[in-house]
Design an enzyme around this catalytic site. Sequence first.
Site, mmCIF file in Angstrom:
data_model
loop_
_atom_site.group_PDB
_atom_site.id
_atom_site.type_symbol
_atom_site.label_atom_id
_atom_site.label_comp_id
_atom_site.label_asym_id
_atom_site.label_seq_id
_atom_site.Cartn_x
_atom_site.Cartn_y
_atom_site.Cartn_z
ATOM 1 N N GLY A 20 0.808 -1.204 0.000
ATOM 2 C CA GLY A 20 0.000 0.000 0.000
ATOM 3 C C GLY A 20 0.846 1.260 0.000
ATOM 4 O O GLY A 20 0.545 2.235 -0.692
ATOM 5 N N ARG A 43 1.038 10.896 -8.936
ATOM 6 C CA ARG A 43 0.338 11.056 -7.667
ATOM 7 C C ARG A 43 1.084 10.406 -6.503
ATOM 8 O O ARG A 43 0.479 10.002 -5.501
ATOM 9 C CB ARG A 43 -1.093 10.510 -7.755
ATOM 10 C CG ARG A 43 -1.921 11.210 -8.822
ATOM 11 C CD ARG A 43 -3.394 10.938 -8.668
ATOM 12 N NE ARG A 43 -4.147 11.622 -9.710
ATOM 13 C CZ ARG A 43 -5.414 12.000 -9.573
ATOM 14 N NH1 ARG A 43 -6.061 11.756 -8.457
ATOM 15 N NH2 ARG A 43 -6.021 12.622 -10.571
ATOM 16 N N ARG A 86 -0.231 -9.000 -2.896
ATOM 17 C CA ARG A 86 -0.258 -7.878 -1.953
ATOM 18 C C ARG A 86 0.667 -8.173 -0.790
ATOM 19 O O ARG A 86 0.681 -9.290 -0.251
ATOM 20 C CB ARG A 86 -1.677 -7.644 -1.466
ATOM 21 C CG ARG A 86 -1.766 -6.744 -0.228
ATOM 22 C CD ARG A 86 -3.140 -6.150 -0.038
ATOM 23 N NE ARG A 86 -3.412 -5.799 1.352
ATOM 24 C CZ ARG A 86 -2.815 -4.823 2.026
ATOM 25 N NH1 ARG A 86 -1.864 -4.106 1.452
ATOM 26 N NH2 ARG A 86 -3.148 -4.575 3.281
ATOM 27 N N GLY A 88 1.205 -6.427 2.812
ATOM 28 C CA GLY A 88 0.668 -5.364 3.642
ATOM 29 C C GLY A 88 0.657 -5.704 5.108
ATOM 30 O O GLY A 88 1.153 -6.747 5.535
ATOM 31 N N THR A 89 0.076 -4.795 5.880
ATOM 32 C CA THR A 89 -0.061 -5.004 7.319
ATOM 33 C C THR A 89 -1.531 -5.223 7.643
ATOM 34 O O THR A 89 -2.420 -4.923 6.846
ATOM 35 C CB THR A 89 0.474 -3.792 8.099
ATOM 36 O OG1 THR A 89 -0.214 -2.606 7.664
ATOM 37 C CG2 THR A 89 1.975 -3.624 7.866
ATOM 38 N N GLU A 177 -7.826 -5.944 7.162
ATOM 39 C CA GLU A 177 -7.002 -5.027 6.380
ATOM 40 C C GLU A 177 -7.932 -4.288 5.418
ATOM 41 O O GLU A 177 -9.134 -4.281 5.637
ATOM 42 C CB GLU A 177 -5.853 -5.760 5.682
ATOM 43 C CG GLU A 177 -6.247 -6.947 4.822
ATOM 44 C CD GLU A 177 -6.712 -6.549 3.447
ATOM 45 O OE1 GLU A 177 -5.867 -6.206 2.606
ATOM 46 O OE2 GLU A 177 -7.939 -6.589 3.185
ATOM 47 N N GLU A 179 -7.519 -3.915 1.517
ATOM 48 C CA GLU A 179 -7.382 -3.981 0.055
ATOM 49 C C GLU A 179 -7.624 -5.342 -0.588
ATOM 50 O O GLU A 179 -7.855 -5.422 -1.795
ATOM 51 C CB GLU A 179 -5.982 -3.500 -0.367
ATOM 52 C CG GLU A 179 -5.708 -2.023 -0.171
ATOM 53 C CD GLU A 179 -5.242 -1.670 1.226
ATOM 54 O OE1 GLU A 179 -5.475 -0.532 1.666
ATOM 55 O OE2 GLU A 179 -4.641 -2.544 1.888
ATOM 56 N N ASP A 202 -0.774 -5.025 14.497
ATOM 57 C CA ASP A 202 -1.425 -4.772 15.784
ATOM 58 C C ASP A 202 -2.440 -5.877 16.032
ATOM 59 O O ASP A 202 -2.820 -6.609 15.116
ATOM 60 C CB ASP A 202 -2.092 -3.389 15.822
ATOM 61 C CG ASP A 202 -2.885 -3.092 14.551
ATOM 62 O OD1 ASP A 202 -3.967 -3.688 14.396
ATOM 63 O OD2 ASP A 202 -2.421 -2.292 13.736
#
Length: 236
Positions: A20, A43, A86, A88-89, A177, A179, A202
């Site tokens: 992300g 962007r 992906r 991610g966290t 999460e 996404e 977390d």
Amino acid sequence: MPIHIRAEPGEYAEACLLPGDPLRAKYIAETYLDGAVQRNAERGMLGYTGTFDGKPVSVQASGMGCPSAAIVIEELAMLGVKRIVRVGTCGGLQPDLALGDLIVAITAVAADATARHLVGEPHTPTADWDLVHAAVHAGKELGKPVRVGPIVSSDLFYNPDQGQYQRWSERGILAVEMEAAVLFTLGALRKVKTGCLLTVSDVVVEGEFVRITDEEMRAAVDQMTQLALATVTAEH
């Protein structure tokens, strides 16, 4: 040339990691890819292509949430990407999960409207089995234990319904999460193999919120990235 990923077909590899965070994409490219070339900065959504163990690999930031990720995934498919993992966290939802644990998602509950808008009827966003299998196998080979199971993709980070985490937990959902549901849905619609590896950053169960330290996060992200690169470049 797509609108948001300003690249031409052939400039992205068929295998792509999808963090992300743009700075995580930059870190992965600079740390793990040989000959990495920046392919996008539109962007601030940084994207790179290089090689890993001699195999072409790209890494492209998706931003936060399913709407942002959907734009990026659609345009990666336009550019010829065939496998997306992906990295991610997530918030752990099971009490036996520890900070830094690695999760391989099988399915993602779509607690977000984006995937529902794309399909318009009941649908179970599901990872590609080849990538799930490759991730589990790579985890064993690399000595990195993984948990495998369902996750949930939410459209809220600051969720006013605190009891929702417990309800998800009681139904066996491993983590939350933002996404994966749209990633898996677009994978099915666009015929792109998709997978999702997550680091528990977390834990949000039993009325307690515990957050990982920055040092622990860096170590866990390194483990996840090594596993993801082995997964996305595996022979299928």
